[in-house]
Design a protein around this motif. Structure first.
Motif, PDB file in Angstrom:
ATOM      1  N   GLY A  46      44.675  19.362 -42.837  1.00 43.56           N
ATOM      2  CA  GLY A  46      44.438  19.925 -41.340  1.00 43.56           C
ATOM      3  C   GLY A  46      45.634  20.720 -40.477  1.00 43.56           C
ATOM      4  N   LYS A  47      46.766  20.831 -41.434  1.00 40.99           N
ATOM      5  CA  LYS A  47      47.816  21.378 -41.060  1.00 40.99           C
ATOM      6  C   LYS A  47      48.504  22.677 -41.482  1.00 40.99           C
ATOM      7  CE  LYS A  47      47.195  19.308 -37.966  1.00 40.99           C
ATOM      8  NZ  LYS A  47      46.267  19.178 -36.727  1.00 40.99           N
ATOM      9  N   THR A  48      48.003  23.434 -41.762  1.00 38.61           N
ATOM     10  CA  THR A  48      48.392  24.560 -42.976  1.00 38.61           C
ATOM     11  C   THR A  48      49.223  25.458 -42.318  1.00 38.61           C
ATOM     12  OG1 THR A  48      46.748  26.146 -41.752  1.00 38.61           O
ATOM     13  CG2 THR A  48      46.151  24.440 -43.148  1.00 38.61           C
ATOM     14  N   GLY A  99      54.211  19.478 -32.034  1.00 37.60           N
ATOM     15  CA  GLY A  99      54.011  18.964 -31.296  1.00 37.60           C
ATOM     16  C   GLY A  99      52.786  18.183 -32.346  1.00 37.60           C
ATOM     17  N   ASP A 100      52.082  18.593 -32.102  1.00 38.34           N
ATOM     18  CA  ASP A 100      50.773  18.247 -33.040  1.00 38.34           C
ATOM     19  C   ASP A 100      51.057  18.186 -34.103  1.00 38.34           C
ATOM     20  OD1 ASP A 100      47.770  18.616 -33.837  1.00 38.34           O
ATOM     21  OD2 ASP A 100      48.124  20.708 -34.519  1.00 38.34           O
ATOM     22  N   ILE A 101      51.564  18.577 -34.757  1.00 41.77           N
ATOM     23  CA  ILE A 101      51.839  18.421 -36.378  1.00 41.77           C
ATOM     24  C   ILE A 101      52.886  17.137 -36.870  1.00 41.77           C
ATOM     25  CG2 ILE A 101      53.874  19.081 -38.008  1.00 41.77           C
ATOM     26  CD1 ILE A 101      52.955  21.700 -37.733  1.00 41.77           C
ATOM     27  N   LEU A 121      47.167  10.442 -28.144  1.00 39.71           N
ATOM     28  CA  LEU A 121      48.168  10.976 -28.807  1.00 39.71           C
ATOM     29  C   LEU A 121      47.790  12.927 -28.828  1.00 39.71           C
ATOM     30  CD1 LEU A 121      51.003  10.969 -30.392  1.00 39.71           C
ATOM     31  CD2 LEU A 121      49.422  10.322 -32.637  1.00 39.71           C
ATOM     32  N   ASP A 122      46.047  12.352 -29.049  1.00 41.52           N
ATOM     33  CA  ASP A 122      46.058  13.875 -29.162  1.00 41.52           C
ATOM     34  C   ASP A 122      45.589  14.919 -27.705  1.00 41.52           C
ATOM     35  OD1 ASP A 122      44.692  13.398 -31.837  1.00 41.52           O
ATOM     36  OD2 ASP A 122      43.264  12.089 -31.437  1.00 41.52           O
ATOM     37  N   GLN A 123      45.566  13.924 -26.844  1.00 38.11           N
ATOM     38  CA  GLN A 123      45.332  15.411 -25.884  1.00 38.11           C
ATOM     39  C   GLN A 123      46.953  15.688 -25.310  1.00 38.11           C
ATOM     40  OE1 GLN A 123      42.900  12.486 -26.208  1.00 38.11           O
ATOM     41  NE2 GLN A 123      41.517  13.907 -26.756  1.00 38.11           N
TER      42      GLN A 123
HETATM   43  K     K Z   1      45.181  17.553 -33.273  1.00 39.92           K
END
Ligand code: K
Ligand code: CTP
Ligand code: MG
Length: 179
Positions: A46-48, A99-101, A121-123
């Motif tokens: 999901g992290k490209t 941050g998302d990574i 964490l997601d938010q």
């Molecule tokens: K995320």
């Protein structure tokens, strides 16, 4: 009150948009290249590279548009809205993606598969990433722009916005999970 809320959201917009742009642009080679740590993916599919690059570019472009629009938009509302020097623009947009990574790294270490939810964490992962990198890249601008009041508004409003946009993206079929 309008000045506080509108100013906080305006200042944060270049950090809100990158993750949504990445959802639309995602695909292609994962950043971790399939590598694992203790049997779990380092970051996951999901992290490209493409999602990260497009997300960052869209965030920076938006910041530059907002910078040009700030005086007129502020006049129309009767308030002062912040502009974005390029170092602040890059800090916010790239920081949001990092941050998302970072959150995905933490999720994989805690045994969560790609797409699993991690409430809290997601938010807020991208908000923390954006503020930290903005502070590194544009310290004076960040301290001046993100007053305590604006940070408080961001901390309250961001989770609501995040949940809202992701539910909409899920309904539209562009996102696999509603978080
Ligand atoms: K995320
Ligand atoms: N995406 C991407 N590159 C990024 C961030 C997101 O390509 N740096 C794309 C991917 O297609 C990803 C989608 O956006 O699947 C949704 O993003 P997100 O919810 O952050 O990823 P997840 O697939 O849920 O994976 P994770 O559990 O690691 O958050
Ligand atoms: Mg997800």
């Amino acid at each position: 009150m309008l000045e506080l809320i509108a100013g906080a959201l305006w200042a944060m917009l270049p950090a809100y948009v990158p993750n949504n742009a990445a959802v639309l642009a995602g695909g292609g080679r994962p950043i971790d290249g399939g590598r694992t740590m203790n049997g779990k993916r380092l970051l996951g599919d999901g992290k490209t590279w493409r999602g990260t690059a497009v997300g960052t570019a869209v965030g920076v472009a938006l910041a530059l548009l907002l910078d040009a629009a700030a005086p007129a938009a502020g006049d129309a509302l009767g308030i002062t809205l912040p502009g974005f020097p390029i170092n602040a623009a890059v800090g916010l947009a790239l920081g949001a993606m990092l941050g998302d990574i970072g959150a995905s790294f933490i999720k994989r270490r805690s045994g969560r598969e790609r797409g699993a939810a991690f409430p809290g964490l997601d938010q807020l992962d991208f908000v923390v990433g954006a503020l930290v990198l903005a502070l590194l890249f544009a310290p004076d601008w960040t301290l001046e722009t993100f007053t305590l009041g604006r940070v408080a508004v961001v901390a309250v409003v961001t989770p609501l916005l995040h949940v809202g946009t992701n539910v909409i993206a899920y309904w539209l079929g562009v996102k696999d999970e509603p978080w």
